[in-house]
Design an enzyme around this catalytic site. Sequence first.
Site, short mmCIF file in Angstrom:
data_model
loop_
_atom_site.label_atom_id
_atom_site.label_comp_id
_atom_site.label_asym_id
_atom_site.label_seq_id
_atom_site.Cartn_x
_atom_site.Cartn_y
_atom_site.Cartn_z
N LYS A 145 79.23 1.19 79.40
CA LYS A 145 77.82 0.84 79.62
C LYS A 145 76.88 1.38 78.55
O LYS A 145 75.81 0.82 78.32
CB LYS A 145 77.37 1.34 80.99
CG LYS A 145 77.97 0.54 82.14
CD LYS A 145 77.40 0.95 83.47
CE LYS A 145 78.08 0.19 84.59
NZ LYS A 145 77.55 0.49 85.90
N HIS A 177 106.95 -20.41 69.66
CA HIS A 177 106.75 -19.17 70.43
C HIS A 177 106.89 -17.98 69.50
O HIS A 177 107.81 -17.94 68.70
CB HIS A 177 107.82 -19.02 71.53
CG HIS A 177 107.69 -20.03 72.62
ND1 HIS A 177 108.16 -21.31 72.53
CD2 HIS A 177 107.14 -19.93 73.87
CE1 HIS A 177 107.90 -21.97 73.66
NE2 HIS A 177 107.28 -21.14 74.49
N LYS A 191 102.60 -27.27 71.12
CA LYS A 191 102.49 -26.10 72.02
C LYS A 191 102.66 -24.83 71.18
O LYS A 191 103.66 -24.69 70.47
CB LYS A 191 103.57 -26.18 73.10
CG LYS A 191 103.55 -25.02 74.08
CD LYS A 191 104.61 -25.22 75.15
CE LYS A 191 104.84 -23.97 75.97
NZ LYS A 191 106.07 -24.05 76.77
N ASP A 236 71.80 -2.47 87.57
CA ASP A 236 72.16 -1.41 88.51
C ASP A 236 70.90 -0.80 89.13
O ASP A 236 70.88 -0.46 90.31
CB ASP A 236 72.93 -0.28 87.79
CG ASP A 236 74.37 -0.66 87.53
OD1 ASP A 236 74.90 -1.51 88.27
OD2 ASP A 236 74.97 -0.12 86.58
N1 LIG Z 1 77.66 0.41 94.32
C1 LIG Z 1 77.78 0.07 93.08
O1 LIG Z 1 77.36 -1.02 92.64
C2 LIG Z 1 78.43 1.02 92.13
C3 LIG Z 1 78.56 0.70 90.78
C4 LIG Z 1 79.20 1.61 89.95
C5 LIG Z 1 79.66 2.79 90.47
N2 LIG Z 1 79.51 3.06 91.79
C6 LIG Z 1 79.99 4.34 92.39
O2 LIG Z 1 79.42 5.40 91.67
C7 LIG Z 1 80.43 6.37 91.38
C8 LIG Z 1 80.10 7.09 90.10
O3 LIG Z 1 80.19 6.19 89.01
P1 LIG Z 1 79.67 6.61 87.57
O4 LIG Z 1 79.73 5.39 86.75
O5 LIG Z 1 78.37 7.32 87.69
O6 LIG Z 1 80.81 7.62 87.13
P2 LIG Z 1 80.67 8.84 86.10
O7 LIG Z 1 79.72 8.52 85.04
O8 LIG Z 1 82.07 9.18 85.75
O9 LIG Z 1 80.07 10.04 86.97
C9 LIG Z 1 80.79 10.61 88.03
C10 LIG Z 1 79.91 11.60 88.77
O10 LIG Z 1 80.66 12.08 89.89
C11 LIG Z 1 80.77 13.51 89.80
N3 LIG Z 1 82.05 13.92 90.37
C12 LIG Z 1 83.23 13.28 90.26
N4 LIG Z 1 84.18 13.94 90.94
C13 LIG Z 1 83.59 15.02 91.50
C14 LIG Z 1 84.04 16.08 92.33
N5 LIG Z 1 85.31 16.14 92.73
N6 LIG Z 1 83.15 17.00 92.72
C15 LIG Z 1 81.87 16.94 92.33
N7 LIG Z 1 81.36 15.96 91.55
C16 LIG Z 1 82.22 15.01 91.15
C17 LIG Z 1 80.69 13.81 88.32
O11 LIG Z 1 80.35 15.16 88.14
P3 LIG Z 1 80.64 15.88 86.73
O12 LIG Z 1 79.52 15.51 85.84
O13 LIG Z 1 80.70 17.30 87.09
O14 LIG Z 1 81.97 15.35 86.25
C18 LIG Z 1 79.57 12.83 87.91
O15 LIG Z 1 78.31 13.31 88.30
C19 LIG Z 1 81.71 5.53 91.32
O16 LIG Z 1 82.83 6.30 91.62
C20 LIG Z 1 81.49 4.43 92.33
O17 LIG Z 1 81.99 4.83 93.58
C21 LIG Z 1 78.89 2.21 92.62
#
Ligand SMILES: NC(=O)c1ccc[n+]([C@@H]2O[C@H](COP(=O)([O-])OP(=O)(O)OC[C@H]3O[C@@H](n4cnc5c(N)ncnc54)[C@H](OP(=O)(O)O)[C@@H]3O)[C@@H](O)[C@H]2O)c1
Length: 478
Positions: free
Chosen positions: A285, A114, A140, A321
């Site tokens: 990503k 260990h 082990k 996606d």
């Molecule tokens: N269904 C699915 O398969 C799937 C997969 C992945 C993600 N999602 C959803 O997609 C969302 C976004 O993911 P992402 O990967 O695109 O994240 P991201 O790259 O961090 O982008 C977040 C986005 O949300 C905006 N935002 C966050 N908080 C905000 C607020 N309080 N007011 C206004 N705008 C706000 C950000 O604006 P700014 O540019 O101004 O910061 C940006 O446009 C996730 O939270 C999740 O719920 C869904």
Amino acid sequence: MIAVPIAASMTKEALKDMKEASKSADVIELRLDCIKDLGLEILLAKRIKPVIVTTRSKAEGGRSNISESRRIKLIEKAIDLGAEFVDVEFSLGSEKIKRIISIRGKTKVIVSYHNFKGTDEKEIIAKYEKIKRLKPNVIKIVSFANSIDDNAVMLRLLKTAKKEGKDLIAFCMGEKGEVSRILCNFFGSFLTFASLCKGKESAPGQLDVKTLKGLYRINEFRNGEVFGLVGNPVKQSKGILIHNDAFKKLEMNKVYVNFLVEDLSSFVKSFRKLIKGFSVTIPFKREIIKLIDGVDLTAGKIGAVNTVINENGKLIGYNTDVKGAINVIESKMKIKNKRVLMIGAGGVARAIGYGVKGKGGRLIILNRTVSRAKSLGNELKCEYGGLDKLNKIDKVDIIVNATSIGMVPKVNEMPLGKDKLRRIIKKGALVFDSVYNPRKTKLLKEAEKLGCNTADGYDMFINQADEQFKLFTGRRLI
Ligand SMILES: NC(=O)c1ccc[n+]([C@@H]2O[C@H](COP(=O)([O-])OP(=O)(O)OC[C@H]3O[C@@H](n4cnc5c(N)ncnc54)[C@H](OP(=O)(O)O)[C@@H]3O)[C@@H](O)[C@H]2O)c1
């Protein structure tokens, strides 16, 4: 095999736990150093499953300060009483270990090393070689994982032992070692350890026997293909449930685990030869692209990869996606020539935006940070602006929420107010929310009240996972 350690402090309690553990474990590990009123005879007489008897000093991670000579006596007594296995520390020294091996009779001797501080591949291999020379029944090697990559050290060692025909138990301790506790058996470990139930862990990172058997099907196959989710954080993802469930239903020798990664480059180096494919999530990503050997057309165009497959030694990136989101939207409304308002300009927005443009939609991107909207808008050659533009834009056919607004815990928030929503939507408009936790967001509830058609992020998630599953296995998830 799965071994459940019994670390009770009294014999009566140990007997109770042993009986309970025997329902699910293949082997019971009796930690004698934990038991204050040790009754070894009764414990062995009442065993239902094979036992590993071990007793450790405090320096070896044990709980009491039993002297070395007393520890050796207990091991000898366990052999006398016919225990199936005894486990002794390598630090006991070659001579004493050889003597125990010489009197073992039918008992199998496990010799353990260990390291509670870290995992050093050279040191691990050296210890393996030294223990091998003592010719125990089982070797082990367990060390503390300071990073996810340390798990790969153990999996490689297991491959070596398998080639050499040696019985080896090898995995990492600690939260970051969880992956090797799950995967070690698939790589040929003699056994792995699990707790009796949640809350009865004898070491951090240890999973309960129900999860190892039910979710990961630990005892069902070896030498299967390993897949996983690479991201940070990863706990929130439902991927391990969806993919493992489908592998089980389709009787595939495959497993899917979460890889909580800090350094992506080093992860790819450590695991590229050990796993068949992986999903990629926040925040990797885009970063993953420069670390793999190629990307398909869609992922290349978008500049984001959410799936990587090892194709004959080459890591190839894909993006599911786009299809995931577009399939869901188009199951409700054709996108061609429709005015689509997308709020958000992050990773998900990027994928959806490319998909909408690809299908001939007329896209408008509005985002809190205007510079991000501008950058994506210019790339996609579409209208863009800040959230203030919500007051001015003409009516739209489709609204997409590609922000995290409305996600738990802030479930009462919406990316645009009720009045704005009412003003912007055309009759029969579609509102699609990419947020999937909760499935029915406030935005979707309000849209329904206004008579809109709706589509949710959970369906998008399942659709993209289905596309991913097809890349993993050639089969459909749904
Ligand atoms: N269904 C699915 O398969 C799937 C997969 C992945 C993600 N999602 C959803 O997609 C969302 C976004 O993911 P992402 O990967 O695109 O994240 P991201 O790259 O961090 O982008 C977040 C986005 O949300 C905006 N935002 C966050 N908080 C905000 C607020 N309080 N007011 C206004 N705008 C706000 C950000 O604006 P700014 O540019 O101004 O910061 C940006 O446009 C996730 O939270 C999740 O719920 C869904």
